[in-house]
Write a protein that holds these residues in place. Structure first.
Motif, PDB file in Angstrom:
ATOM      1  N   ARG A 125     -29.918 -28.767 -11.917  1.00 53.08           N
ATOM      2  CA  ARG A 125     -29.396 -30.065 -11.476  1.00 53.08           C
ATOM      3  C   ARG A 125     -27.879 -30.100 -11.426  1.00 53.08           C
ATOM      4  NH1 ARG A 125     -31.488 -33.984 -15.829  1.00 53.08           N
ATOM      5  NH2 ARG A 125     -30.378 -32.395 -17.050  1.00 53.08           N
ATOM      6  N   THR A 150     -29.991 -35.941 -11.465  1.00 52.27           N
ATOM      7  CA  THR A 150     -31.385 -36.278 -11.193  1.00 52.27           C
ATOM      8  C   THR A 150     -32.220 -36.139 -12.471  1.00 52.27           C
ATOM      9  OG1 THR A 150     -31.850 -33.999 -10.522  1.00 52.27           O
ATOM     10  CG2 THR A 150     -31.190 -35.548  -8.792  1.00 52.27           C
ATOM     11  N   ARG A 151     -33.376 -36.833 -12.490  1.00 43.10           N
ATOM     12  CA  ARG A 151     -34.227 -36.764 -13.669  1.00 43.10           C
ATOM     13  C   ARG A 151     -34.984 -35.439 -13.732  1.00 43.10           C
ATOM     14  NH1 ARG A 151     -35.557 -41.918 -15.749  1.00 43.10           N
ATOM     15  NH2 ARG A 151     -33.560 -42.917 -16.204  1.00 43.10           N
ATOM     16  N   GLU A 152     -35.502 -34.976 -12.614  1.00 41.42           N
ATOM     17  CA  GLU A 152     -36.330 -33.791 -12.564  1.00 41.42           C
ATOM     18  C   GLU A 152     -35.624 -32.674 -11.791  1.00 41.42           C
ATOM     19  OE1 GLU A 152     -38.943 -33.655 -14.298  1.00 41.42           O
ATOM     20  OE2 GLU A 152     -39.067 -35.796 -14.805  1.00 41.42           O
ATOM     21  N   ASP A 162     -36.442 -32.636  -7.906  1.00 41.52           N
ATOM     22  CA  ASP A 162     -35.639 -33.517  -7.053  1.00 41.52           C
ATOM     23  C   ASP A 162     -34.312 -32.855  -6.683  1.00 41.52           C
ATOM     24  OD1 ASP A 162     -37.653 -35.349  -7.285  1.00 41.52           O
ATOM     25  OD2 ASP A 162     -36.687 -36.443  -8.944  1.00 41.52           O
ATOM     26  N   GLU A 219     -35.020 -30.037  -4.086  1.00 41.18           N
ATOM     27  CA  GLU A 219     -35.317 -30.607  -2.771  1.00 41.18           C
ATOM     28  C   GLU A 219     -34.054 -31.168  -2.127  1.00 41.18           C
ATOM     29  OE1 GLU A 219     -38.356 -33.889  -0.733  1.00 41.18           O
ATOM     30  OE2 GLU A 219     -38.382 -33.502  -2.899  1.00 41.18           O
ATOM     31  N   PHE A 220     -33.193 -31.778  -2.930  1.00 37.74           N
ATOM     32  CA  PHE A 220     -31.951 -32.323  -2.387  1.00 37.74           C
ATOM     33  C   PHE A 220     -31.056 -31.210  -1.830  1.00 37.74           C
ATOM     34  CE2 PHE A 220     -27.506 -33.586  -2.980  1.00 37.74           C
ATOM     35  CZ  PHE A 220     -27.471 -34.768  -2.248  1.00 37.74           C
ATOM     36  N   ARG A 244     -35.615 -38.463   3.025  1.00 42.62           N
ATOM     37  CA  ARG A 244     -35.741 -39.512   2.029  1.00 42.62           C
ATOM     38  C   ARG A 244     -34.554 -39.482   1.072  1.00 42.62           C
ATOM     39  NH1 ARG A 244     -37.412 -38.233  -3.046  1.00 42.62           N
ATOM     40  NH2 ARG A 244     -37.911 -36.040  -3.473  1.00 42.62           N
ATOM     41  N   THR A 262     -32.592 -39.503  -2.578  1.00 46.66           N
ATOM     42  CA  THR A 262     -32.756 -38.892  -3.894  1.00 46.66           C
ATOM     43  C   THR A 262     -32.053 -39.757  -4.919  1.00 46.66           C
ATOM     44  OG1 THR A 262     -32.809 -36.699  -2.882  1.00 46.66           O
ATOM     45  CG2 THR A 262     -32.421 -36.804  -5.252  1.00 46.66           C
ATOM     46  N   HIS A 305     -28.748 -43.842  -5.099  1.00 49.30           N
ATOM     47  CA  HIS A 305     -29.682 -43.251  -4.138  1.00 49.30           C
ATOM     48  C   HIS A 305     -28.865 -42.647  -2.997  1.00 49.30           C
ATOM     49  CE1 HIS A 305     -33.303 -45.016  -6.003  1.00 49.30           C
ATOM     50  NE2 HIS A 305     -32.519 -46.054  -6.267  1.00 49.30           N
ATOM     51  N   SER A 344     -28.851 -40.019   0.432  1.00 49.41           N
ATOM     52  CA  SER A 344     -29.624 -39.344   1.478  1.00 49.41           C
ATOM     53  C   SER A 344     -28.663 -38.763   2.498  1.00 49.41           C
ATOM     54  CB  SER A 344     -30.599 -40.314   2.154  1.00 49.41           C
ATOM     55  OG  SER A 344     -29.884 -41.388   2.757  1.00 49.41           O
TER      56      SER A 344
END
Length: 412
Positions: free
Chosen positions: A234, A256-258, A261, A264-265, A279, A281, A348, A350
């Protein structure tokens, strides 16, 4: 019966002498008649003068006795003064014991030992360097070693340099010849013995990321809540948001928490999707950091990418990008009384397509390394300063415009 020694014995037995005489006036709060003339009596310091030893006691001849009776010309009116004023064209013979006094100590690296003339078979030790009075001696040996090479370099710099047109052409052609006929086996590591070069790359500007502005952040300790020995993907996509509270500027740190995520970002950042598929993040607030040190100019650190040319998009080379600023951050102490102007717990983010204005600004910054006539075109427009730099406005981390900068401009 044994006597117990106290730790204060040394303090009690030490006596300090006080050469100052008694004060000429009575102590305060006592009414004792005193003559006012005693305040300005020169004899008040006579006791100090008498007790002060002289720094140097010499005789009338200052420690160098001179027998003037050996020269008759000083006592006779018509005496011969050839012994006192010898003929400069025919000087008298010098005593061998005093011959070394006529030598130049700086011209020989061998010091004079016991008043004897240095010989070639003597011990070759350099002369001590000339230093000012009361200079620390811990750096003398190092300065003495460095003094000789510097003098040799200065002599080499004084040699005439051919700056004619033909000499410049020969120098340029010799530089190209050295690059084409470079033998890697002759190159060795300056510090590690036995390490040699195995491959060479051309150093070129990285046109893929040249339009972006990069800052280097150094944390006092690893950010996030995970231990140091645990991998945290992260950290590659963390968010730093400028904040303000009661006039103090700092940075809010988001993650990010996970891990999924974050991965993927980063994939979407390399290959952005179109439309609704892209979407947002969520980045959650971790803590605040304050700046400890900010370096506005970083001339000696770069982003370097070694590309072997496997992808086929560009040739092999070492592609670099300069760093705009370098900052050192530390954790900000949490204070419940702080009033934030605009604090977000979740951000958030994107990826969206760039606007036409952003594309134009990006192409303008990219033209510095892509367009061969970049400097000439800017010079014609009158936008190039004396150092060849062009002001293209504030560029964000992804090449986007930031306008006047806002809080970020005040922090940095």
């Amino acid at each position: 019966m044994s006597l117990r020694k106290s730790k204060l014995d040394l303090l009690v037995r030490v006596r300090y002498s006080n050469p100052l005489p008694a004060p000429p006036c009575p102590p305060k709060l006592l009414d004792i008649p005193t003559n006012p003339s005693r305040y300005a009596q020169p004899a008040f310091i006579n006791a100090i003068t008498n007790d002060t030893p002289l720094p140097m006691i010499v005789d009338a001849e200052c420690g160098m006795p001179l027998d003037l009776g050996r020269w008759e010309c000083l006592w006779e009116e018509d005496g011969d003064d050839a012994t006192l004023n010898p003929d400069p064209d025919n000087p008298p013979s010098l005593d061998p014991k005093d011959r070394f006094l006529l030598g130049d100590p700086s011209a020989s690296a061998v010091p004079y030992i016991n008043g004897s003339i240095p010989t070639a078979s003597g011990i070759s030790t350099p002369l001590p360097p000339h230093v000012p009075w009361l200079r620390k001696t811990e750096y003398l040996s190092r300065e003495g070693v460095q003094r000789t090479p510097s003098s040799q370099e200065s002599k080499q710099l004084l040699q005439p340099i051919d700056v004619s047109h033909d000499a410049q052409l020969r120098t340029i052609e010799a530089g190209f010849a050295a690059c084409t006929s470079l033998d890697l086996t002759t190159l060795s590591h300056p510090n590690k013995t036995g390490v040699t070069a195995v491959e060479s790359y051309e150093v070129l500007p990285d046109a893929d990321i040249w339009a972006n502005a990069y800052d280097l952040f150094r944390f006092s300790e690893r950010p996030g809540e995970r231990p140091v020995d645990t991998e945290d993907p992260r950290l590659d996509c963390a968010i730093l948001r400028p904040m303000e509270s009661d006039g103090d500027h700092f940075l809010a740190y988001y993650l990010t928490r996970e891990d999924a995520d974050a991965l993927e970002f980063k994939d979407e950042r390399l290959v952005p999707k179109r439309g609704e598929e892209n979407r947002a993040t969520a980045f959650h607030f971790v803590r605040d950091y304050e700046t400890v040190k900010i370096e506005q100019e970083v001339p000696n650190e770069f982003l370097l990418v070694l590309d072997n040319g496997d992808t086929g998009e560009r040739g092999p080379g070492a592609y670099y990008k300069n760093i705009e600023r370098k900052m050192t951050l530390k954790k900000k102490r949490m204070n419940q009384s702080d009033t934030y102007a605009d604090k977000w717990q979740v951000v958030h983010i994107s990826h969206v397509a760039m606007s036409s204005e952003e594309i134009e600004e990006r192409n303008e910054a990219l033209a510095e390394v892509v367009d061969p006539l970049y400097l000439f075109s800017r010079d014609a427009e009158g936008e190039v300063d004396a150092d060849g730099e062009v002001d293209v406005g504030g560029m964000g981390a992804d090449g986007g415009a930031e306008g006047d900068g806002g809080i970020m401009a005040e922090i940095f």
